[in-house]
Design an enzyme around this catalytic site. Structure first.
Site, PDB file in Angstrom:
ATOM      1  N   ASN A  52     -54.016 -27.282  42.778  1.00  0.00           N
ATOM      2  CA  ASN A  52     -54.674 -28.067  41.732  1.00  0.00           C
ATOM      3  C   ASN A  52     -53.688 -28.532  40.662  1.00  0.00           C
ATOM      4  OD1 ASN A  52     -57.079 -29.067  40.325  1.00  0.00           O
ATOM      5  ND2 ASN A  52     -56.780 -27.372  38.902  1.00  0.00           N
ATOM      6  N   GLU A 106     -62.402 -21.650  29.265  1.00  0.00           N
ATOM      7  CA  GLU A 106     -61.062 -21.773  29.834  1.00  0.00           C
ATOM      8  C   GLU A 106     -60.135 -22.139  28.680  1.00  0.00           C
ATOM      9  OE1 GLU A 106     -59.436 -21.970  34.045  1.00  0.00           O
ATOM     10  OE2 GLU A 106     -61.421 -21.535  33.255  1.00  0.00           O
ATOM     11  N   CYS A 137     -58.867 -17.995  32.267  1.00  0.00           N
ATOM     12  CA  CYS A 137     -60.331 -18.037  32.307  1.00  0.00           C
ATOM     13  C   CYS A 137     -60.943 -16.871  31.542  1.00  0.00           C
ATOM     14  CB  CYS A 137     -60.830 -18.058  33.751  1.00  0.00           C
ATOM     15  SG  CYS A 137     -60.307 -16.645  34.746  1.00  0.00           S
ATOM     16  N   GLN A 187     -62.126 -25.535  40.740  1.00  0.00           N
ATOM     17  CA  GLN A 187     -62.628 -25.641  39.375  1.00  0.00           C
ATOM     18  C   GLN A 187     -64.001 -26.308  39.414  1.00  0.00           C
ATOM     19  OE1 GLN A 187     -61.288 -24.316  36.764  1.00  0.00           O
ATOM     20  NE2 GLN A 187     -59.179 -23.906  37.364  1.00  0.00           N
ATOM     21  N   ASP A 243     -51.864 -19.177  36.293  1.00  0.00           N
ATOM     22  CA  ASP A 243     -53.311 -19.378  36.181  1.00  0.00           C
ATOM     23  C   ASP A 243     -53.966 -18.178  36.854  1.00  0.00           C
ATOM     24  OD1 ASP A 243     -55.881 -20.320  35.968  1.00  0.00           O
ATOM     25  OD2 ASP A 243     -55.655 -21.925  37.452  1.00  0.00           O
ATOM     26  N   GLU A 256     -49.045 -17.967  46.377  1.00  0.00           N
ATOM     27  CA  GLU A 256     -50.489 -17.777  46.503  1.00  0.00           C
ATOM     28  C   GLU A 256     -50.703 -16.778  47.628  1.00  0.00           C
ATOM     29  OE1 GLU A 256     -54.224 -17.413  46.331  1.00  0.00           O
ATOM     30  OE2 GLU A 256     -53.381 -18.791  44.849  1.00  0.00           O
ATOM     31  N   TYR A 281     -50.053 -17.935  41.455  1.00  0.00           N
ATOM     32  CA  TYR A 281     -51.493 -18.149  41.664  1.00  0.00           C
ATOM     33  C   TYR A 281     -51.797 -19.648  41.801  1.00  0.00           C
ATOM     34  CZ  TYR A 281     -50.978 -13.891  38.743  1.00  0.00           C
ATOM     35  OH  TYR A 281     -50.550 -12.713  38.163  1.00  0.00           O
TER      36      TYR A 281
END
EC number: 2.1.1.-
Length: 363
Positions: free
Chosen positions: A220, A355, A321, A187, A296, A236, A215
């Site tokens: 994070n 976002e 996003c 980010q 995400d 992921e 994801y």
């Protein structure tokens, strides 16, 4: 990387426009008013990428950026107000260093990666092979600047120090440490990222069931959300992100997360028992009592099959996003889930990008 129009005096009006745009996109779904999380007006961007531009008729070079859609008219820069103070402090010192041919010859691009914790990594990209002479000069420069350095040329990568930066973020009074690898997604706005983590932590709430995360990147969101549930199964597909996430879990002594390198589509097949996956051999999917899913996704949003997977869960916590694809996904889910919370996170001041986050709960 194109150059944002930097105008702090216009910030409040631009943020209000984003708030109105998000509210309009979510209005068909009876969403509550978005919670708004502002960005610092300057020095908020923790990474930056610059091309090098040579003046006609001499060897003098400058940091350069370009307006969107124009790759032929450079904007020459001595500093970059939206970038972190650390990047701005490093820019002139690096510029002085590339006078050394061992570092400056055929250098065409520079990438800075910094953290709120003060760590820094610089990637130098070349149109020539880099060698031991480069390494020796880079080791001296890294010591002088107090940074990690990565050199890249065709087919070669040399690391001086670490190939990642170390970040520390605070969520609900707890500090989490992150390794953020060179070349992997992170980010860009650290202050707003910290606010996003806090919002997601609060929105999920304390649960006695399990969380599925799609994801997950470098972990994070995984680290703080893992403290809110019994167990987490995270997925992921990027190998570098998976490795960083595993290191981050270990560094923070988070032991209730299982991470698998599967796409959302593959996980759907596994949960539906369509086919077995060797990467799930040590994981008993039937032992999970999933109550929530956290997503995400990339700008394209969730594909229809992943939306149908998300529909199974009581709670869908969605960070986006791209508000347009967020609205498209909500339209697919709206018959079974309602929006109970939504938020705007101003990750990208002075641009139209935003976002956003929503909590969807089963009707």
């Amino acid at each position: 990387m194109s150059r944002p129009q930097f105008d702090p005096s216009a910030y409040a009006a631009q943020l209000e426009d984003k708030k109105s745009r998000l509210a309009g996109l979510l209005a068909p779904f009876a969403a509550p008013a978005p919670e708004v999380f502002e960005s610092p007006r300057e020095h908020y961007r923790l990474r930056a990428e610059f091309r090098l531009w040579r003046e006609t008729g001499n060897e003098k070079r400058h940091y350069a950026m370009f307006e969107q859609g124009d790759k032929h008219t450079p904007i020459l820069l001595e500093d970059f107000p939206i970038a972190s103070r650390r990047i701005n402090e490093l820019m002139p010192r690096l510029k002085a260093a590339w006078a050394d041919p061992a570092l400056g010859f055929k250098l065409f691009q520079v990438e800075f990666l910094t953290t709120l914790a003060g760590d820094a990594l610089i990637t130098l990209c070349y149109h020539r092979p880099i060698d031991d002479a480069w390494r020796q000069a880079a080791e001296k420069l890294a010591a002088e600047l107090g940074v990690n350095l990565v050199g890249r040329s065709r087919g070669k990568r040399i690391v001086v120090g670490r190939d990642y930066v170390e970040e520390e973020l605070s969520v609900a009074g707890r500090r989490f440490r992150y390794r953020q690898p060179e070349g992997a997604f992170t980010q860009p706005n650290g202050e707003v990222n910290q606010k996003m983590l806090g919002w997601a932590y609060e929105a999920l709430g304390q649960r006695d069931d399990d969380l599925l995360e799609l994801y997950c990147g470098n972990g994070n969101f995984t680290l703080p959300l893992a403290t809110r549930v019994r167990k987490v199964l995270a997925t992921e597909i990027s190998k570098s992100s998976v490795n960083a996430a595993l290191a981050n879990l270990a560094d923070n002594a988070v032991d209730n997360v299982s991470l698998v390198r599967l796409s959302a589509e593959e996980l759907t097949q596994a949960l539906n028992e369509v086919r077995p996956f060797r990467r799930l051999a040590d994981i008993d999917l039937k032992s999970y009592a999933f109550g929530s899913v956290f997503v995400d996704p990339p700008r394209a949003g969730m594909d229809p099959d992943t939306c149908e997977l998300a529909r199974r869960f009581e709670r869908i916590l969605y960070i986006s996003c791209n508000p347009e694809t967020l609205a498209q996904n909500i339209a697919q889910l709206h018959d079974t889930h309602r929006i109970s919370r939504c938020a705007l996170f101003d990750q990208f001041p002075y641009t139209h990008h935003m976002e956003s986050g929503v909590l969807l709960e089963r009707r």
